[in-house]
Design a protein around this motif. Structure first.
Motif, PDB file in Angstrom:
ATOM      1  N   ASN A 181       9.132  12.341   7.096  1.00 35.04           N
ATOM      2  CA  ASN A 181       8.153  11.257   7.071  1.00 35.04           C
ATOM      3  C   ASN A 181       6.796  11.709   6.562  1.00 35.04           C
ATOM      4  O   ASN A 181       6.064  10.933   5.948  1.00 35.04           O
ATOM      5  N   SER A 185       6.249  10.186   0.263  1.00 35.87           N
ATOM      6  CA  SER A 185       5.905   9.753  -1.092  1.00 35.87           C
ATOM      7  C   SER A 185       6.427  10.704  -2.157  1.00 35.87           C
ATOM      8  O   SER A 185       6.259  10.438  -3.348  1.00 35.87           O
ATOM      9  N   VAL A 213      10.235   4.248  -2.158  1.00 41.23           N
ATOM     10  CA  VAL A 213       9.832   2.849  -2.278  1.00 41.23           C
ATOM     11  C   VAL A 213       8.731   2.595  -1.257  1.00 41.23           C
ATOM     12  O   VAL A 213       8.939   2.740  -0.053  1.00 41.23           O
ATOM     13  N   ALA A 214       7.558   2.235  -1.746  1.00 40.24           N
ATOM     14  CA  ALA A 214       6.401   2.036  -0.862  1.00 40.24           C
ATOM     15  C   ALA A 214       6.537   0.733  -0.088  1.00 40.24           C
ATOM     16  O   ALA A 214       7.026  -0.271  -0.612  1.00 40.24           O
ATOM     17  N   ASP A 215       6.130   0.753   1.178  1.00 37.56           N
ATOM     18  CA  ASP A 215       6.099  -0.448   1.992  1.00 37.56           C
ATOM     19  C   ASP A 215       4.798  -1.192   1.701  1.00 37.56           C
ATOM     20  O   ASP A 215       3.703  -0.659   1.904  1.00 37.56           O
ATOM     21  N   ALA A 216       4.898  -2.415   1.225  1.00 38.50           N
ATOM     22  CA  ALA A 216       3.719  -3.156   0.765  1.00 38.50           C
ATOM     23  C   ALA A 216       2.709  -3.372   1.890  1.00 38.50           C
ATOM     24  O   ALA A 216       1.493  -3.200   1.695  1.00 38.50           O
ATOM     25  N   ASN A 217       3.181  -3.730   3.077  1.00 38.75           N
ATOM     26  CA  ASN A 217       2.257  -4.013   4.180  1.00 38.75           C
ATOM     27  C   ASN A 217       1.478  -2.766   4.585  1.00 38.75           C
ATOM     28  O   ASN A 217       0.255  -2.814   4.775  1.00 38.75           O
ATOM     29  N   SER A 218       2.198  -1.659   4.730  1.00 40.46           N
ATOM     30  CA  SER A 218       1.519  -0.432   5.151  1.00 40.46           C
ATOM     31  C   SER A 218       0.541   0.046   4.082  1.00 40.46           C
ATOM     32  O   SER A 218      -0.562   0.513   4.391  1.00 40.46           O
ATOM     33  N   GLN A 219       0.909  -0.106   2.806  1.00 41.85           N
ATOM     34  CA  GLN A 219       0.013   0.335   1.743  1.00 41.85           C
ATOM     35  C   GLN A 219      -1.233  -0.552   1.662  1.00 41.85           C
ATOM     36  O   GLN A 219      -2.324  -0.078   1.339  1.00 41.85           O
ATOM     37  N   ASP A 293       1.052   8.781   2.536  1.00 43.35           N
ATOM     38  CA  ASP A 293       1.972   9.272   3.550  1.00 43.35           C
ATOM     39  C   ASP A 293       1.203  10.170   4.504  1.00 43.35           C
ATOM     40  O   ASP A 293      -0.006  10.394   4.355  1.00 43.35           O
TER      41      ASP A 293
END
Length: 387
Positions: A181, A185, A213-219, A293
């Motif tokens: 984790n 990235s 694959v980036a998480d949109a909400n977290s980014q 990350d």
């Protein structure tokens, strides 16, 4: 694997090539059974049941609590276990010889396959992974778990942990090696390292590493934090620029010289520092590149910790200089008070006391004049008598 033997095709009371005895035991007659029948029979081993393969008068049994699978390809029967435990098969007669399971892991009456493997095809094979994001390179050998070899998923994860990676198995037994984790990235085999090699790659069917694959909400949340961070840096710069007094800014690299006496021998030189954001080693962040990350966030936290330590150290130095200045200031104030008291004592007078002194002087002067006058008169009288 081995060639499936022929078997008789007629058995009284047999349905679909599978015969059960009512006690949870099943017999599969290969001559009239399909591969699905074989699988269904063997899967009865899950729990407390037992399944039996019978070929030309011989039988094999899968141990209770195990789930097995088989593939019938080009006249060959391949047996493999799941990931729960090792596959242990025992039998009677010449079943294993007939099934071709008398290799390095089998005899006429028993056969053992390591979990997740097909006829222990990974035994002795190596897996190498280069350093990933500064981790420790992996160099492992698959085996029975002894002498440092890797047998279980837990053992594999222990070996991968130091290289910032982890492994997982899905329900179909597919092995996936991923970045931990902290380095979510990064892509294995890319610029961060993690190139996979070794002799096991010739046995395993491996696919190319997929990009994260980036998480949109977290980014989006991280992008908001980056904006706040950059705003704080701007405030640091403006505060450092405004920390000026009489044209001297100790936070902009200026120097201050303090003189404590009239001769100029007692003085203190204070050297300033450049403590805007760049001077503290802080720089603006970019959304989509920073804070993506845990590892990239930890780098920024490390820089902030260093900057905070530098500020505390310089604050202690300025505090020491302030103590010296305050001490000299108190000393000079006390010295001024003493000098003022002395000068007052030299120039100030008590009017009552001075008036009394003046009156006494006048009285003494009058008495002296009177005495002198009387003395002169007496001398004149004596002179007259003599005449």
């Amino acid at each position: 694997s081995g060639t499936v033997p022929s078997a008789s095709t007629s058995h009284t009371g047999v349905s679909g090539g599978i015969e059960t005895d009512g006690n949870g035991n099943s017999t599969v007659y290969l001559g009239s059974a399909t591969t699905s029948d074989v699988l269904n029979a063997i899967d009865l081993a899950t729990g407390v049941q037992k399944a039996t393969l019978s070929a030309s008068g011989a039988s094999v049994a899968v141990a209770s609590g195990q789930t097995a699978s088989s593939v019938l390809t080009n006249g060959e029967l391949k047996l493999s276990t799941g990931v729960g435990k090792d596959l242990s098969i025992s039998g009677t007669g010449n079943a294993f010889t007939a099934l071709g399971l008398t290799g390095s892991q089998g005899t006429d009456s028993s056969f053992t396959a390591a979990r997740g493997a097909s006829n222990n095809s990974l035994d002795g094979k190596t897996l190498t992974i280069s350093s990933f994001n500064g981790g420790t390179a992996v160099n492992i050998t698959f085996g029975d778990g002894s002498n440092g070899t890797i047998k279980t998923l837990d053992q594999l994860n222990s070996a991968l942990q130091a290289n910032n990676m982890s492994a997982s198995l899905d329900a179909n037994g597919k092995l996936t090696i991923s970045a931990s984790n902290d380095y979510a990235s990064s892509t294995l085999g890319g610029s961060a390292g993690g190139v996979i090699g070794g002799t096991a790659t010739g046995v395993l069917s491996m696919s190319a590493a997929s990009a994260p694959v980036a998480d949109a909400n977290s980014q989006n949340t991280r992008a908001s934090l980056i904006n706040q961070y950059n705003t704080i840096l701007s405030n640091i710069d403006s505060t450092a620029a405004d920390a000026s007094y009489n044209g001297v800014n100790l936070l902009a690299g200026d120097q201050l010289q303090l003189t404590f006496d009239e001769t100029g021998k007692a003085k203190l030189n204070i050297t300033g520092v450049t403590f805007d954001s760049s001077g503290l080693g802080l720089s603006s962040l970019n959304a989509g590149t920073d804070f993506i990350d845990n590892a990239s966030t930890s780098k920024v936290l490390s820089v902030l910790t260093t900057a905070a330590t530098t500020l505390r150290s310089q604050a202690a130095a300025f505090g020491s200089n302030l103590t010296v200045v305050q001490t000299r200031q108190d000393f000079n104030k006390n010295l001024v008070n003493v000098l003022q008291t002395g000068s007052s004592n030299l120039t100030s007078a008590d009017m009552n006391e001075e008036a009394a002194n003046s009156q006494a002087l006048q009285t003494r002067q009058s008495l002296s004049v009177s005495a002198l006058s009387l003395a002169n008169q007496a001398q004149q009288s004596v002179l007259q008598l003599l005449r």
